[in-house]
Scaffold this motif. Structure first.
Motif, short mmCIF file in Angstrom:
data_model
loop_
_atom_site.label_atom_id
_atom_site.label_comp_id
_atom_site.label_asym_id
_atom_site.label_seq_id
_atom_site.Cartn_x
_atom_site.Cartn_y
_atom_site.Cartn_z
N ALA A 168 -9.82 31.83 40.50
CA ALA A 168 -8.59 32.04 39.72
C ALA A 168 -7.59 32.89 40.48
CB ALA A 168 -8.94 32.71 38.40
N THR A 214 -10.68 37.90 31.45
CA THR A 214 -9.48 38.55 30.94
C THR A 214 -8.33 38.38 31.93
OG1 THR A 214 -10.90 40.10 29.82
CG2 THR A 214 -8.60 40.71 30.00
N LYS A 215 -8.66 38.38 33.21
CA LYS A 215 -7.62 38.19 34.22
C LYS A 215 -7.06 36.77 34.14
CE LYS A 215 -6.89 42.02 36.11
NZ LYS A 215 -5.54 42.54 35.89
N ARG A 217 -17.26 40.88 33.42
CA ARG A 217 -16.72 41.16 34.75
C ARG A 217 -16.59 39.90 35.61
NH1 ARG A 217 -14.10 45.21 34.43
NH2 ARG A 217 -14.31 45.92 36.56
N HIS A 225 -15.46 37.87 41.51
CA HIS A 225 -14.69 37.77 40.26
C HIS A 225 -13.72 36.58 40.33
CE1 HIS A 225 -15.99 41.82 39.47
NE2 HIS A 225 -15.31 42.33 40.47
N1 LIG Z 1 -9.34 35.98 40.25
C1 LIG Z 1 -9.72 37.18 40.64
N2 LIG Z 1 -9.68 37.52 41.94
C2 LIG Z 1 -10.09 38.75 42.33
N3 LIG Z 1 -10.51 39.74 41.50
C3 LIG Z 1 -10.55 39.46 40.20
C4 LIG Z 1 -10.17 38.17 39.70
N4 LIG Z 1 -10.32 38.18 38.36
C5 LIG Z 1 -10.78 39.41 38.03
N5 LIG Z 1 -10.91 40.18 39.12
C6 LIG Z 1 -11.40 41.56 39.12
O1 LIG Z 1 -12.63 41.57 38.41
C7 LIG Z 1 -12.70 42.64 37.48
C8 LIG Z 1 -13.13 42.17 36.11
O2 LIG Z 1 -12.19 41.25 35.60
P1 LIG Z 1 -12.00 41.01 34.04
O3 LIG Z 1 -11.74 42.26 33.31
O4 LIG Z 1 -10.99 39.93 33.89
O5 LIG Z 1 -13.43 40.47 33.66
P2 LIG Z 1 -13.97 40.01 32.24
O6 LIG Z 1 -14.79 38.80 32.50
O7 LIG Z 1 -12.86 39.86 31.27
O8 LIG Z 1 -14.89 41.22 31.88
P3 LIG Z 1 -15.23 41.81 30.42
O9 LIG Z 1 -15.97 40.75 29.68
O10 LIG Z 1 -16.09 42.99 30.77
O11 LIG Z 1 -13.92 42.18 29.80
C9 LIG Z 1 -11.34 43.29 37.49
O12 LIG Z 1 -11.48 44.52 38.13
C10 LIG Z 1 -10.45 42.40 38.30
O13 LIG Z 1 -9.58 43.10 39.15
#
Ligand SMILES: Nc1ncnc2c1ncn2[C@@H]1O[C@H](COP(=O)(O)OP(=O)(O)OP(=O)(O)O)[C@@H](O)[C@H]1O
Length: 599
Positions: free
Chosen positions: A511, A310-311, A306, A496
């Motif tokens: 990001a 992935t974003k 989280r 995030h």
């Molecule tokens: N740069 C950002 N700005 C604001 N919100 C964000 C940003 N990046 C991600 N988020 C929010 O944070 C949440 C988690 O993001 P993401 O799925 O990319 O995390 P992750 O690190 O890939 O998690 P996992 O390992 O569980 O897949 C999402 O709900 C997304 O909307």
């Protein structure tokens, strides 16, 4: 009257365009844009009620059967809007859209029958306003306090000379509490104080014999002197200048606290980079896919669950797939659940370990296909172009594919990744990995892979374990450990996407956020003829891991798989020598040797 004092007059219509007038118009337009952006959700019900009224009025003004036409069009639009929301939104929004679209269709018919100016129209507006209340409640956002912002003239992002008095105050505090004898940086000087939208910047010069790392260590004292919360002071190296000097950025407000939305492709074909993060001083930080003249660049993106990895990959993949000189391949180590939006949009999408192996073998074969191209151009590295695109292999949840344990032997995947990072760059092939921790352990304990990736771009988002940032501490010291990044901002919102990108700037950044990459178009890109001659693996027919799982090792290839791969490679013209077979199949030496014996 001097020439400069005369307001410019547009002779075509006689309108005066004095600088003050233009400034006023610009600030009014800015305010309208701000209000539109801020209240667009709240305004939506009014737009819907207005459209309903409009359709009803047109239909009421017509005689049957023509009156049916606007109503039919309105009903179709209502159904279309509901259909769109149904596919893309949450359950609450679906239910709301269903009620709103149904009511709008009903009111259109009622207005068409009863006329659009009388009681029916009044009732319809009253009903619409009542129905809007749950919408407004759900989409209410706390109103930011903009009184100070509105009272002050708008501040552009670039540095401005500081208002008289402000610099004096910063300087006085510095001299009394930081630079005086017995204070953290005795004898230091603070010069060139300039203001920008979120705070101020200056250059710090330490006393002779000191190194700027000392300024970095004094961050906490500086925060205290200027009475600021944690995370608001940044000290960066000034490369090429004396080691006594450093750049100080002090934030009076934090631009990272808001989400910064990605707003359109920014990949510059001349430099191979695009904006990926916004630094704490509001400046963009760029992610590099390739270095002009020096080949493709590998990358690592890491952060806890989280944290926003992935974003970040969504932005990277969107930039890649919107460019006519990038041909991305995607491997989802999360079994297809991490990057589902790319299943249909990537040129190849691997959702299982077996498919991942197929894609990696294919990538190695593409490198071989491109060897003669490099030879034909007389060496050097291939420059990405629409005729010869960069091939990035993006692997999300890469640790799941790279780490081995008692159950799973993934050493062949590690070896293929090593080979791609060691050989791919000059052939326009790179690896972009996302892991939870930026450690060699998560890269299958491969120091070769770590060293290659470290030479590329590293994005470090928040982590939770101390000793794990061993790929981050390169070059200048980090202003803070990734583990110390907060999970929440002071206003309680999540952080995030917050982290660091290892560029020449070591400053906190966030990001850019792309909510829904599937809404962005994909630019069709073809491979160069040499690469296109390589048969593409048929991944859709690949078996799911559950079906292929051997009894002991759940995702490692079985002896039969290995024999079949080696046989295929020999049939396709590879010499039956261990080295050649390792290169063409991506198998380990022991696997190739054993297969050759068995065959
Ligand atoms: N740069 C950002 N700005 C604001 N919100 C964000 C940003 N990046 C991600 N988020 C929010 O944070 C949440 C988690 O993001 P993401 O799925 O990319 O995390 P992750 O690190 O890939 O998690 P996992 O390992 O569980 O897949 C999402 O709900 C997304 O909307």
């Amino acid at each position: 009257m001097t020439e400069t004092a005369v307001a410019k007059v547009d002779h075509s219509d006689g309108i005066s365009t004095s600088p003050e007038g233009t400034q006023r118009t610009q600030s009014v337009l800015r305010e309208i844009r701000r209000l539109t952006r801020r209240y667009r959700m709240q305004a939506m019900p009014f737009a819907a009620i207005g459209a309903t009224h409009g359709i009803g009025a047109v239909a009421a003004a017509l005689d049957p059967p023509e009156a049916l036409l606007p109503v039919a069009a309105g009903w179709t639009a209502s159904a279309g809007i509901y259909g769109y929301v149904h596919r893309n939104a949450s359950r609450w929004d679906r239910l709301y859209a269903c009620v709103a679209a149904g009511s709008s269709a009903g009111w259109q018919a009622a207005l068409a029958l009863a006329g659009a100016n009388g009681v029916t129209a009044g009732l319809m507006w009253a009903f619409g306003a009542a129905l809007s209340i749950p919408w407004w409640v759900r989409h209410a956002e706390p109103e930011p306090d903009v009184t100070a912002e509105l009272a002050a003239p708008p501040q552009p992002r670039e540095a401005l000379p500081v208002a008289p008095g402000t610099a004096d105050r910063q300087l006085k505090l510095w001299n009394e509490h930081i630079a005086a004898n017995g204070k953290p940086l005795p004898g230091s000087a603070l010069d060139g104080i300039t203001e920008f939208a979120y705070g101020w910047k200056a250059t710090v010069t330490l006393a002779i014999g000191e190194h700027w790392h000392t300024t970095l260590q004094a961050r906490k004292s500086i925060l205290s002197v200027y009475d600021l919360p944690d995370g608001r002071v940044f000290v960066e190296a000034m490369h090429g200048e004396s080691v006594r000097k450093s750049r100080l950025t002090v934030l009076t407000s934090d631009p990272l606290q808001q989400k910064n939305h990605w707003n359109g492709p920014g990949l510059d074909p001349a430099t191979g980079k695009f904006p990926l993060m916004i630094a704490a001083d509001g400046e963009p930080l760029h992610f590099k896919l390739w270095n002009p003249g020096a080949g493709a660049l590998h990358a690592l993106i890491s952060g806890v669950t989280r944290s926003g990895k992935t974003k970040v990959l969504d932005v990277v993949l969107t930039e890649a797939s919107m460019s006519d000189r990038v041909y991305p391949l995607v491997i989802d180590g999360g079994g297809g659940a991490s990057l589902p939006q790319w299943r249909e949009r990537a040129n190849l999408f691997a959702g299982t370990p077996e498919q991942a192996r197929e894609v990696l073998r294919y990538t190695l074969r593409l490198i071989e296909r491109r060897r003669p191209v490099v030879e034909r151009q007389g060496g050097g590295s291939l420059e990405p172009s629409p005729e010869l695109p960069l091939v990035p292999v993006v692997i999300d949840e890469a640790h799941k594919l790279l780490m081995s344990d008692d159950e799973t032997d993934n050493r062949d995947i590690v070896r293929m990744c090593e080979q791609i990072t060691q050989e791919g760059a000059k052939f326009g092939v790179c690896l972009i990995l996302a892991t939870q921790v930026p450690s060699v352990k998560q890269l299958g304990n491969s120091t070769a892979l770590r060293d290659q990736v470290k030479a590329g771009t590293i994005v470090g988002l928040r982590i939770t374990e101390k000793g794990s940032g061993n790929m981050i501490d390169t070059g200048d010291p980090m202003p803070e450990h990734l583990k110390d990044l907060p999970a929440e901002f002071p206003d309680g919102s999540s952080t995030h996407g917050l982290g660091y990108m290892m560029t020449s700037r070591k400053i906190r950044a966030r990001a850019l956020l792309l909510e829904n990459p599937a809404e962005q178009p994909v630019t069709p890109t073809g491979l160069d003829p040499d690469s296109a001659a390589e048969p593409v693996p048929a991944l859709n027919t690949a078996k799911k891991p559950a079906e292929t799982a051997p009894p002991r090792r759940s995702s490692g290839p079985t002896a039969e798989d290995i024999d079949a791969t080696v046989r295929e490679a020999i049939a396709a013209g590879t010499e039956p020598a261990v080295d050649e077979l390792m290169r063409d199949t991506g198998l380990a030496m022991t696997q190739v040797r054993a297969a050759l014996k068995r065959i």
